[in-house]
Enzyme design. Structure first.
Site, PDB file in Angstrom:
ATOM      1  N   THR A   1      24.739 -10.180  78.185  1.00 49.18           N
ATOM      2  CA  THR A   1      25.778 -11.145  78.532  1.00 49.18           C
ATOM      3  C   THR A   1      25.662 -11.511  80.002  1.00 49.18           C
ATOM      4  OG1 THR A   1      27.283 -10.233  76.938  1.00 49.18           O
ATOM      5  CG2 THR A   1      28.291 -11.316  78.834  1.00 49.18           C
TER       6      THR A   1
ATOM      7  N   ARG B   1      33.778 -11.449  64.544  1.00 44.51           N
ATOM      8  CA  ARG B   1      33.906 -10.410  65.573  1.00 44.51           C
ATOM      9  C   ARG B   1      33.920 -11.041  66.984  1.00 44.51           C
ATOM     10  NH1 ARG B   1      31.042  -8.739  70.367  1.00 44.51           N
ATOM     11  NH2 ARG B   1      31.398  -6.531  70.648  1.00 44.51           N
TER      12      ARG B   1
ATOM     13  N   THR C   1      29.437  -6.087  80.997  1.00 46.01           N
ATOM     14  CA  THR C   1      28.484  -6.383  79.931  1.00 46.01           C
ATOM     15  C   THR C   1      28.301  -5.090  79.140  1.00 46.01           C
ATOM     16  OG1 THR C   1      26.238  -7.134  79.406  1.00 46.01           O
ATOM     17  CG2 THR C   1      26.496  -5.979  81.477  1.00 46.01           C
ATOM     18  N   GLY C   2      27.888  -5.228  77.905  1.00 39.91           N
ATOM     19  CA  GLY C   2      27.701  -4.035  77.079  1.00 39.91           C
ATOM     20  C   GLY C   2      28.631  -4.016  75.888  1.00 39.91           C
TER      21      GLY C   2
HETATM   22  C1  SD4 Z   1      30.207  -8.193  73.587  1.00 43.13           C
HETATM   23  N1  SD4 Z   1      30.010  -7.586  75.905  1.00 43.13           N
HETATM   24  O1  SD4 Z   1      30.324  -9.162  72.857  1.00 43.13           O
HETATM   25  C2  SD4 Z   1      29.394  -8.333  74.837  1.00 43.13           C
HETATM   26  C3  SD4 Z   1      28.047  -7.806  74.500  1.00 43.13           C
HETATM   27  C4  SD4 Z   1      27.051  -8.037  75.478  1.00 43.13           C
HETATM   28  O2  SD4 Z   1      25.061  -9.216  75.500  1.00 43.13           O
HETATM   29  O3  SD4 Z   1      27.149  -7.663  76.629  1.00 43.13           O
HETATM   30  N2  SD4 Z   1      26.058  -8.732  74.935  1.00 43.13           N
HETATM   31  O4  SD4 Z   1      30.684  -7.096  73.320  1.00 43.13           O
END
Ligand code: SD4
Length: 344
Positions: A201, A229, A252-253
């Protein structure tokens, strides 16, 4: 990796506007001194804004071009908000990026659904959730903020609103992401791989020449997620939070875990109470990893910046990097991480 040395004692040179990292009009519990002037908290002194440090842009991961774009816009006197939106648009439009915008990994049923939010120095925010067929969703989130009485629009409503604002309809599923999805459907043993496919992200924070901070966060979310989701990225306070008196943070994550601890808001509040961006990011990660051992199976990373221009970052597992643009230099910096037991 060695953590970067963060400026502990903010410079008093340049056009110093003293605000207090934390601030204004409250007492710090670690310090009996009234806030708003030079103060000392956990060994850190002062929080004078040095205008010579601006502009600054930081973003998650090694998105060199996106951060450079934001830096370029800031240098041309663009606002922090417009600069971060232009910056993240580079990745939204990058077909090779399978975690943001067009070319993003679809859900289990093959639909690419995007999430994004923005927040400006006035504390206004806008978000779009689970939007299909629109590439520049951070720009769309700005439209929600500016053109509607609402903060969030989801699904078809967000898409219809986009068309009313002149956004064009695009097929976000590229040939290669369609192929990868078809392969995924055949592969019953599929497991997400930390740091590689699911966590890219782009979250970006910028302070413009006027000293105002804004941020944006945009993603296609977890690859092969359930239909409908939504993660942390478009949730104000989780994926992003800005307070123009204090600073900002983005995540992010694994969004589910960020939401449970309202990570970005937490970091800004910790900075308000006197922590450096680095210490605040570490504390936010600590709230997650101390709950259970499940953190071994997912990655979360935070980046943060305060109004003194200090930045910080921390994540669970090795491998996360972030970009920092300042004084026309655009650096990729390795983040500190919690799980030291892990082999690289
Ligand atoms: C999520 N934080 O949708 C985002 C995931 C992510 O690259 O970082 N994706 O949970």
């Amino acid at each position: 990796m060695k953590r970067r040395n963060f400026i502990k004692n903010a410079s008093l040179t340049g056009v110093g506007i003293t605000v207090g990292t934390a601030i204004m009009g409250c007492k710090d519990k670690n310090n009996t001194e009234e806030m708003g002037t030079t103060k000392e908290t956990k060994g850190e002194k002062s929080t004078s804004i040095d205008m010579a440090k601006y502009p600054i842009a930081i973003c998650t991961w090694g998105f060199v071009k996106a951060n450079a774009k934001a830096g370029e816009e800031l240098s041309k006197d663009k606002s922090a908000l417009d600069s971060v939106i232009s910056g993240v648009a580079i990745e939204e439009e990058n077909l090779k990026n399978t975690t943001v915008g067009k070319g993003g990994t679809p859900d289990r049923e093959g639909n690419v659904t995007l999430d994004a939010c923005v927040m400006n120095p006035e504390g206004d925010c806008g978000a779009v959730l689970c939007v299909e067929n629109i590439t520049n969703v951070a720009a769309l989130a700005k439209k929600v903020m500016e053109e509607t009485p609402h903060v969030m629009l989801a699904g078809q409503g967000a898409e219809d609103f986009a068309y009313s604002q002149g956004f064009k309809k695009e097929n976000l599923l590229t040939e290669s992401s369609k192929k990868a999805w078809e392969e995924w459907k055949k592969e019953s043993k599929y497991k997400p791989i930390i740091n590689i496919e699911n966590h890219d992200t782009i979250g970006m924070l910028a302070i413009d020449k006027k000293g105002d901070i804004a941020g944006a966060c945009t993603t296609s979310g977890l690859g092969y997620k359930m239909r409908g989701r939504v993660g942390d990225s478009p949730i104000i306070g989780s994926g992003l939070f800005i307070d123009n008196k204090i600073g900002g943070a983005v995540a992010t994550g694994m969004g589910e875990e960020v939401v449970k601890t309202v990570g970005s808001f937490l970091i800004v509040e910790l900075m308000r109470n006197g922590m450096s961006p680095q210490a605040a990011c570490e504390e936010a990660i600590s709230r997650i990893v101390t709950k259970s051992d499940r953190y071994k199976n997912f990655q979360i990373a935070y980046i943060a910046m305060n109004k003194a221009g200090e930045v910080g970052s921390y994540c669970i597992h090795k491998g996360f990097t972030y970009m920092k643009y300042q004084n026309e230099a655009n650096e990729n910096i390795a983040s500190g991480y919690y799980n030291k037991e892990e082999k690289s």
